[in-house]
Design a protein around this motif. Structure first.
Motif, PDB file in Angstrom:
ATOM      1  N   ASP A 312       0.035  -4.053  -0.102  1.00  0.00           N
ATOM      2  CA  ASP A 312      -0.506  -3.008  -1.196  1.00  0.00           C
ATOM      3  C   ASP A 312      -1.724  -3.435  -1.738  1.00  0.00           C
ATOM      4  O   ASP A 312      -2.807  -2.960  -2.343  1.00  0.00           O
ATOM      5  N   SER A 314      -2.011  -4.560  -4.619  1.00  0.00           N
ATOM      6  CA  SER A 314      -1.941  -4.285  -6.091  1.00  0.00           C
ATOM      7  C   SER A 314      -0.946  -4.946  -6.745  1.00  0.00           C
ATOM      8  O   SER A 314      -0.768  -4.894  -8.095  1.00  0.00           O
ATOM      9  N   SER A 317       1.527  -3.430 -10.526  1.00  0.00           N
ATOM     10  CA  SER A 317       1.003  -2.475 -11.319  1.00  0.00           C
ATOM     11  C   SER A 317       1.106  -1.192 -10.571  1.00  0.00           C
ATOM     12  O   SER A 317       1.133  -0.037 -11.138  1.00  0.00           O
ATOM     13  N   LYS A 318       0.720  -1.208  -9.199  1.00  0.00           N
ATOM     14  CA  LYS A 318       0.702   0.064  -8.481  1.00  0.00           C
ATOM     15  C   LYS A 318       1.787   0.224  -7.639  1.00  0.00           C
ATOM     16  O   LYS A 318       1.873   1.335  -6.891  1.00  0.00           O
ATOM     17  N   GLU A 320       4.663   1.787  -8.247  1.00  0.00           N
ATOM     18  CA  GLU A 320       5.219   3.145  -8.337  1.00  0.00           C
ATOM     19  C   GLU A 320       4.617   4.327  -7.361  1.00  0.00           C
ATOM     20  O   GLU A 320       5.224   4.998  -7.076  1.00  0.00           O
ATOM     21  N   GLU A 321       3.279   3.958  -6.956  1.00  0.00           N
ATOM     22  CA  GLU A 321       2.716   4.778  -6.315  1.00  0.00           C
ATOM     23  C   GLU A 321       2.696   4.717  -4.862  1.00  0.00           C
ATOM     24  O   GLU A 321       2.138   5.414  -3.911  1.00  0.00           O
ATOM     25  N   THR A 322       3.501   3.766  -4.364  1.00  0.00           N
ATOM     26  CA  THR A 322       3.525   3.650  -2.948  1.00  0.00           C
ATOM     27  C   THR A 322       4.984   4.243  -2.316  1.00  0.00           C
ATOM     28  O   THR A 322       5.991   4.566  -3.037  1.00  0.00           O
ATOM     29  N   ASP A 323       4.886   4.546  -1.109  1.00  0.00           N
ATOM     30  CA  ASP A 323       5.754   4.917  -0.298  1.00  0.00           C
ATOM     31  C   ASP A 323       7.334   4.335  -0.439  1.00  0.00           C
ATOM     32  O   ASP A 323       8.375   4.493  -0.486  1.00  0.00           O
ATOM     33  N   VAL A 326       9.126   4.923  -3.568  1.00  0.00           N
ATOM     34  CA  VAL A 326       9.944   6.438  -3.725  1.00  0.00           C
ATOM     35  C   VAL A 326      11.282   5.927  -2.670  1.00  0.00           C
ATOM     36  O   VAL A 326      12.225   6.635  -3.065  1.00  0.00           O
ATOM     37  N   SER A 343      12.253   5.071 -16.290  1.00  0.00           N
ATOM     38  CA  SER A 343      11.512   6.001 -17.114  1.00  0.00           C
ATOM     39  C   SER A 343      12.094   6.889 -18.087  1.00  0.00           C
ATOM     40  O   SER A 343      12.895   7.457 -17.606  1.00  0.00           O
ATOM     41  N   TRP A 356       9.559  -1.670 -10.625  1.00  0.00           N
ATOM     42  CA  TRP A 356       9.688  -2.926  -9.621  1.00  0.00           C
ATOM     43  C   TRP A 356      11.030  -3.496  -9.709  1.00  0.00           C
ATOM     44  O   TRP A 356      11.346  -4.325  -9.177  1.00  0.00           O
ATOM     45  N   THR A 418      -1.910  -6.898 -15.535  1.00  0.00           N
ATOM     46  CA  THR A 418      -1.185  -5.887 -14.782  1.00  0.00           C
ATOM     47  C   THR A 418       0.328  -6.365 -14.175  1.00  0.00           C
ATOM     48  O   THR A 418       0.939  -5.385 -13.793  1.00  0.00           O
TER      49      THR A 418
END
Length: 422
Positions: A312, A314, A317-318, A320-323, A326, A343, A356, A418
């Motif tokens: 990834d 990142s 920090s990123k 949450e935006e990955t497959d 999910v 959250s 994470w 981050t």
């Protein structure tokens, strides 16, 4: 003068043998019941019937006035609740429904009169609040005004001598309270003010947060190195958690996902150094929102990892935006892991959302926690923590007042902004 003839009276006799076998005769005597005696007997019968039926009729009318229908009144009698309900004027739709379907737990009959729902979780929560020092009147007022998910955070928060402000705040923010969200206008806990040693250090279900801590000398009993196939080089976990991490990452790999742990076990000293650097950079108040003080970090348990996605680039920090995230967030409990700081529950966990950060507690318990909709802090204090006042005993661990950490000179190398992590 001729005398009138007398009628010959024939008396009917009965013949029966006596003890000697000789027939003997007895005269049958006719007796008539006098009317006053008959009327008295009938009066007694009527009185007995009245004594048996009139009170029942009166009670039935009293139950009807409370709101119960005929079928429920029958069940009230069958379950021997008549006098109790009438004496205390107990009624609610919840209570009536529970009596009718025969699911009533008589030990919590008062709770049924105020709560919208009564099941095992409500019974345990009711008892926990009493065990924590709240009065019965206070607890009933909570269930009268608030939902289950609005009440459970009180197990985590500081003891509220006056519950009125909390109840008013929760009512005003009822749209912000559910199984997935909790947000109030005010705060009801001062982190690190009163702390206790964790109850069962070394067990997979131990609770470590801003109230329950591990001693500075604590080290997991069976620490093991992690393979570079599932973690960054040089990381360690408790052995059972290490095996569970491998199973998790292997399952993800079979789905075409590449997961690995970028952080795992941290000794007390490591957490001290990390926290001090955050404090030097951001100040205590800000640092406490995303980093644990030494002794209060789950990473010291050896049961916690920070997960990242391979390639990834990142880092955390990123994530949450990955497959990978999910899939992990939906399946982690199958392998014994839970998302520890979700959250929407920041006011309960005391930490900002960390997609994470995962904690191993075993598959069975992990599934229960996820299904409950509670944070692990709430779940543990509701179902797993020792009772304080069982058999008149109080908690063995006396509260410990802890001081704020001293600010130290920042280390030469500061962590990247981050990569904020507990």
């Amino acid at each position: 003068m001729t005398q009138p003839k007398r009628k010959k009276v024939v008396k009917k006799v009965t013949s029966q043998k006596n003890s000697t076998g000789v027939h003997s005769t007895k005269k049958r005597v006719r007796r008539r019941i006098k009317k006053p005696v008959l009327y008295g007997f009938l009066a007694i019968v009527v009185l007995i019937v009245a004594l048996l039926t009139v009170p029942k009729t009166i009670q039935n009318n009293q139950l009807k006035e409370l709101g119960y229908d005929k079928a429920t009144i029958t069940e009230i009698r069958n379950q021997k609740l008549t006098n109790l309900i009438i004496k205390n004027k107990y009624y609610s739709e919840n209570l009536a429904s529970s009596i009718l379907n025969k699911s009533l737990n008589k030990d919590y009959i008062e709770l049924y009169t105020v709560a919208d729902e009564c099941a095992e979780r409500e019974f345990v929560l009711y008892d926990r609040l009493l065990d924590n020092g709240y009065t019965k009147e206070q607890v009933l007022s909570l269930f009268d005004d608030l939902s289950f998910y609005a009440i459970t955070p009180l197990l985590v928060f500081d003891f509220q001598t006056d519950l009125a402000p909390y109840i008013a705040d929760a009512i005003a923010n009822k749209d912000n309270i559910s199984a997935t969200n909790f947000s109030l206008s005010n705060t009801y806990i001062e982190p690190y003010k009163t702390t206790y040693p964790t109850y069962n250090a070394g067990s997979y279900d131990m609770l470590v947060n801003k109230t329950y801590y591990l001693d500075s000398t604590y080290v997991p009993g069976s620490i093991t190195d992690l393979s570079i196939q599932v973690a960054s080089e040089g990381l360690q976990l408790e052995s059972v958690a290490a095996d569970a991490l491998k199973q998790l990452c292997d399952a993800g790999r079979n789905m075409g996902l590449r997961l690995y742990a970028s952080s795992a076990y941290r000794p007390y000293e490591h957490q001290q150094s990390l926290y001090d650097r955050y404090v030097a950079r951001d100040g205590i108040e800000e640092a406490d929102t995303f980093s644990a003080r030494p002794g209060f970090s789950e990473h010291q348990t050896g049961l916690t990892v920070d997960m990242s996605a391979v390639g990834d680039g990142s880092g955390l920090s990123k994530f949450e935006e990955t497959d990978e995230f999910v899939w992990l967030s939906q399946n982690c409990q199958e392998y014994g892991w839970i998302l520890r700081y979700p959250s929407g529950k920041e006011q309960i966990t005391g930490y900002t959302y960390e997609p994470w950060h995962y904690r191993y507690i075993g598959p069975d318990l992990a599934k229960k926690v996820v299904a409950s909709g509670l944070t692990y802090d709430e779940y543990y204090l509701l179902y797993l923590a020792p009772w304080k006042n069982t058999d008149g005993e109080t908690k063995k661990n006396a509260p410990v007042e802890t001081a704020a950490p001293e600010e130290t000179t920042p280390a030469a190398e500061s962590p990247q902004p981050t990569a904020t992590t507990e």
